[in-house]
Design a protein around this motif. Sequence first.
Motif, PDB file in Angstrom:
ATOM      1  N   TYR A 142       2.943   6.173  -7.746  1.00 46.91           N
ATOM      2  CA  TYR A 142       2.135   6.955  -8.044  1.00 46.91           C
ATOM      3  C   TYR A 142       1.620   8.197  -7.659  1.00 46.91           C
ATOM      4  O   TYR A 142       0.953   8.511  -8.774  1.00 46.91           O
ATOM      5  CB  TYR A 142       0.413   6.068  -8.368  1.00 46.91           C
ATOM      6  CG  TYR A 142       0.561   4.710  -9.326  1.00 46.91           C
ATOM      7  CD1 TYR A 142       0.850   4.783 -10.614  1.00 46.91           C
ATOM      8  CD2 TYR A 142       0.984   3.310  -8.725  1.00 46.91           C
ATOM      9  CE1 TYR A 142       1.213   3.732 -11.351  1.00 46.91           C
ATOM     10  CE2 TYR A 142       0.997   2.708  -9.203  1.00 46.91           C
ATOM     11  CZ  TYR A 142       1.112   2.483 -10.427  1.00 46.91           C
ATOM     12  OH  TYR A 142       1.670   1.571 -11.720  1.00 46.91           O
ATOM     13  N   LEU A 143       1.066   8.772  -6.441  1.00 45.63           N
ATOM     14  CA  LEU A 143       1.326   9.965  -6.000  1.00 45.63           C
ATOM     15  C   LEU A 143       2.428  11.329  -6.751  1.00 45.63           C
ATOM     16  O   LEU A 143       2.033  12.027  -7.092  1.00 45.63           O
ATOM     17  CB  LEU A 143       1.000  10.184  -4.690  1.00 45.63           C
ATOM     18  CG  LEU A 143      -0.044   9.789  -4.001  1.00 45.63           C
ATOM     19  CD1 LEU A 143       0.159   9.461  -3.110  1.00 45.63           C
ATOM     20  CD2 LEU A 143      -1.102  10.210  -4.495  1.00 45.63           C
ATOM     21  N   ILE A 195      -4.127   9.764   3.713  1.00 50.40           N
ATOM     22  CA  ILE A 195      -4.242   9.044   3.485  1.00 50.40           C
ATOM     23  C   ILE A 195      -4.147   8.210   4.643  1.00 50.40           C
ATOM     24  O   ILE A 195      -4.621   7.293   4.990  1.00 50.40           O
ATOM     25  CB  ILE A 195      -3.972   8.655   2.027  1.00 50.40           C
ATOM     26  CG1 ILE A 195      -4.373   8.957   0.915  1.00 50.40           C
ATOM     27  CG2 ILE A 195      -4.236   6.940   1.935  1.00 50.40           C
ATOM     28  CD1 ILE A 195      -4.656   8.953  -0.738  1.00 50.40           C
ATOM     29  N   GLN A 206       2.658  14.972  -3.437  1.00 49.95           N
ATOM     30  CA  GLN A 206       2.211  13.723  -3.060  1.00 49.95           C
ATOM     31  C   GLN A 206       2.300  13.837  -1.210  1.00 49.95           C
ATOM     32  O   GLN A 206       1.287  12.904  -0.934  1.00 49.95           O
ATOM     33  CB  GLN A 206       3.567  12.642  -3.039  1.00 49.95           C
ATOM     34  CG  GLN A 206       4.697  12.651  -2.680  1.00 49.95           C
ATOM     35  CD  GLN A 206       5.678  13.061  -3.836  1.00 49.95           C
ATOM     36  OE1 GLN A 206       5.272  14.439  -4.381  1.00 49.95           O
ATOM     37  NE2 GLN A 206       7.107  12.755  -3.597  1.00 49.95           N
ATOM     38  N   PHE A 255      -0.673  12.281   0.528  1.00 49.87           N
ATOM     39  CA  PHE A 255      -0.548  11.060   1.261  1.00 49.87           C
ATOM     40  C   PHE A 255      -0.738  10.886   2.920  1.00 49.87           C
ATOM     41  O   PHE A 255      -1.515  10.076   3.264  1.00 49.87           O
ATOM     42  CB  PHE A 255       1.577  10.810   1.281  1.00 49.87           C
ATOM     43  CG  PHE A 255       1.774   9.452   1.152  1.00 49.87           C
ATOM     44  CD1 PHE A 255       0.779   8.113   1.049  1.00 49.87           C
ATOM     45  CD2 PHE A 255       3.271   8.842   1.083  1.00 49.87           C
ATOM     46  CE1 PHE A 255       1.262   7.213   0.850  1.00 49.87           C
ATOM     47  CE2 PHE A 255       3.664   7.982   1.088  1.00 49.87           C
ATOM     48  CZ  PHE A 255       2.426   7.016   0.837  1.00 49.87           C
ATOM     49  N   ILE A 314       0.606  -1.248   0.526  1.00 48.35           N
ATOM     50  CA  ILE A 314      -0.077   0.061   0.210  1.00 48.35           C
ATOM     51  C   ILE A 314       0.836   1.303   0.155  1.00 48.35           C
ATOM     52  O   ILE A 314       0.710   1.247  -0.765  1.00 48.35           O
ATOM     53  CB  ILE A 314      -1.046  -0.101   1.300  1.00 48.35           C
ATOM     54  CG1 ILE A 314      -1.945  -1.370   1.433  1.00 48.35           C
ATOM     55  CG2 ILE A 314      -1.440   1.294   1.394  1.00 48.35           C
ATOM     56  CD1 ILE A 314      -2.580  -1.470   2.324  1.00 48.35           C
ATOM     57  N   TYR A 315       2.273   1.122   0.874  1.00 47.81           N
ATOM     58  CA  TYR A 315       3.265   2.712   1.054  1.00 47.81           C
ATOM     59  C   TYR A 315       3.565   2.413  -0.232  1.00 47.81           C
ATOM     60  O   TYR A 315       3.611   3.699  -0.629  1.00 47.81           O
ATOM     61  CB  TYR A 315       4.019   1.929   1.807  1.00 47.81           C
ATOM     62  CG  TYR A 315       4.352   3.121   2.399  1.00 47.81           C
ATOM     63  CD1 TYR A 315       4.109   4.646   3.147  1.00 47.81           C
ATOM     64  CD2 TYR A 315       5.732   3.545   1.921  1.00 47.81           C
ATOM     65  CE1 TYR A 315       4.744   5.682   3.359  1.00 47.81           C
ATOM     66  CE2 TYR A 315       7.026   5.039   2.046  1.00 47.81           C
ATOM     67  CZ  TYR A 315       6.658   5.670   2.935  1.00 47.81           C
ATOM     68  OH  TYR A 315       6.457   6.846   2.853  1.00 47.81           O
ATOM     69  N   SER A 328       1.090   3.346  -3.135  1.00 55.26           N
ATOM     70  CA  SER A 328       0.388   5.393  -3.121  1.00 55.26           C
ATOM     71  C   SER A 328       2.022   6.023  -4.111  1.00 55.26           C
ATOM     72  O   SER A 328       1.578   6.988  -4.243  1.00 55.26           O
ATOM     73  CB  SER A 328       0.245   4.894  -1.836  1.00 55.26           C
ATOM     74  OG  SER A 328      -0.179   3.942  -1.324  1.00 55.26           O
ATOM     75  N   LYS A 329       2.694   5.945  -2.738  1.00 57.16           N
ATOM     76  CA  LYS A 329       4.032   6.348  -3.131  1.00 57.16           C
ATOM     77  C   LYS A 329       4.646   7.101  -4.755  1.00 57.16           C
ATOM     78  O   LYS A 329       4.659   8.116  -5.000  1.00 57.16           O
ATOM     79  CB  LYS A 329       4.975   6.103  -2.158  1.00 57.16           C
ATOM     80  CG  LYS A 329       5.946   7.027  -1.889  1.00 57.16           C
ATOM     81  CD  LYS A 329       6.812   6.618  -1.183  1.00 57.16           C
ATOM     82  CE  LYS A 329       8.693   7.651  -1.002  1.00 57.16           C
ATOM     83  NZ  LYS A 329       9.551   7.589  -0.244  1.00 57.16           N
TER      84      LYS A 329
END
Lengths: 246, 333
Positions: B287-288, B303, B296, B300, B280-281, B284-285
């Motif tokens: 693509y953000l 979230i 981000q 982030f 998850i981390y 997300s990191k």
Amino acid sequence: MTLLQLDNVTKRFGGLVAVDHVSLEIDAGQFVGIVGPNGSGKTTLFNLISGVFFPEEGRIYFEGADITRMPPYKRAPLGIGRTFQIPRPFSSATVRENIAVGAMFGTLGKKLTVDDSMDVADQLIEKLDLTAHREKAAGTLTPVEKKLMEIGRALAMKPKLLLMDEAMAGMHPSDIDQMVAFTRQIAEEENISIVAMVEHIMRAVIGMAEKVIVLHQGAKLVDAPTQEALKDPKVVEVYLGGSGGR
Amino acid sequence: MKNQVTKYYPMLPVLAAYAALFLIGRNMSGMWQLVAMLLFYCALGQAFNIFLGMTGYVDFGYVAFMGVGTYGMALAISRLAHIEGLGAGIIVIGFVLAVLMSTMLSIAVGAVALRLRGAYFAIATIGVNEGFRFLIEGARIWNGSEGIIFTAQLNQILGREAASALATFWADLFVLIIAVAAALVTLIYMRSKIGYALTALREDEDAAKVMGINVTKFKIIAFITSASFAGLVGASSWALKTPYVFPPEVFEIHYTIEAIIIVLLGGAGTLLGPLVGGLIYGISKYYLSIFIPGFQLLIFAPIIIVIIVVFPEGVVGMLKAKTRNTAAGRFIV
Ligand SMILES: Nc1ncnc2c1ncn2[C@@H]1O[C@H](COP(=O)(O)OP(=O)(O)OP(=O)(O)O)[C@@H](O)[C@H]1O
Ligand SMILES: [Mg+2]
């Protein structure tokens, strides 16, 4: 035979003397009731015996050996088990795992394997009538169930001395009496001494005790066979009179 | 006997997930870089979980173990490169040195700090990382602030091509293996007395003590284990991927923070948690930073807060509670 001996034990918290020069002896297999008003030092006494605190003065002997400054994890396997006034379960672990921990670490001699400890836990769960809760996380139990589980956890250690700090707000006195009576029955089978803290001197439990120790402001006020202790005017005055009588 | 096998069923989803990651990385073009990053975060989480998750103690100096692990590999390669015939064996020596050095540092730190309780331990460890960095720079240990650059030695021993394959493929594969090994050790601990002792002391240290548990001993076991895996992660993910080491880059507290987030997101003290948290981390990191570069963190942070509020036990912690006493529950621990 003397199992536990306290010799002039004192514990202070800052200026407060929580346990004040207390000497006492508990015999093997004996059932002792301990009473005293709030703040009289009962829990602190248990903490000193189980090693949560060390006393500033005095000595503690268990089976003749000096354990005054022995760390708690070494005392447990010698045969000192306890429950807590406010239950302290290992919340995320199941009831079975909680009880197994007692067998795993708290027994003397050859250490039990995880599987053998689980078997010990299963037997106790049956005895304590906790079968329906076996796989529940301990944190989800009711206070009464937690209390029972703590007794199981302590019994799994095969203790010679069981300290029951059993006072509990919200628990019906007759439930407590039943629980103590039941524990006493197990203790008798296995020759375990019990020192049970009893909230109210008139409770049925006191009648089962061979002797009664009364604490008052940290000091031992009375230490006598039950019938004598109940008649003692000092007990009547301190415990039933002014402060604690309800 | 059957019982012994079923105990290790929870390794199956772990192995499946890492195998899937590997296959995606190898077979989908352009994915290896992302997979490598995910493997790094998963391995980091898996290693830190053994201490943070299983004991409930927060070590803010954790990255120092990755740092000395990186130095272990760097020292082995830069100082032993002249010995004839070592070949790829030098990397094995580097890993051994990385484990030895991170273990030694963890014994030194643990022997002092693990006597402290909870918050005091956390505060005491904040200084460890910075302190160690200043020690290396100030006392000019291992080249001080100039660091160690060992690109030339690596090329000389392995040849240019192999050195490049090491950085772009093998180092990441090692990280995968380290992550799997850390997960396996976690499960072995969980199923042994060590795991029960750690659960007990995490939930209530005083109660654990009076039940006969030598809490300091078990905390130190978890600390050393966790630290040695961190050393391995540093040695492969940092030293082998980028053949140099500078103190400010490896003793950088934000990796500790990332590791804490991963463990909490996934579920502290669970086996699958660090894997889920790392994915998850990392995703997300990644693509953000592509879609809204620079912003981000702004997205982030909330979230992460939302996930932690919704799943206080972490994603896997929640799943574990839901699947308790079901067939699926045997795989989710
Ligand atoms: N950890 C501690 N730090 C400071 N003071 C303490 C601590 N534990 C107990 N005390 C104090 O010591 C005294 C004795 O407390 P203790 O808990 O032993 O009494 P008790 O007889 O168990 O009372 P109760 O019936 O309410 O359980 C009290 O004045 C209490 O406030
Ligand atoms: Mg009390």
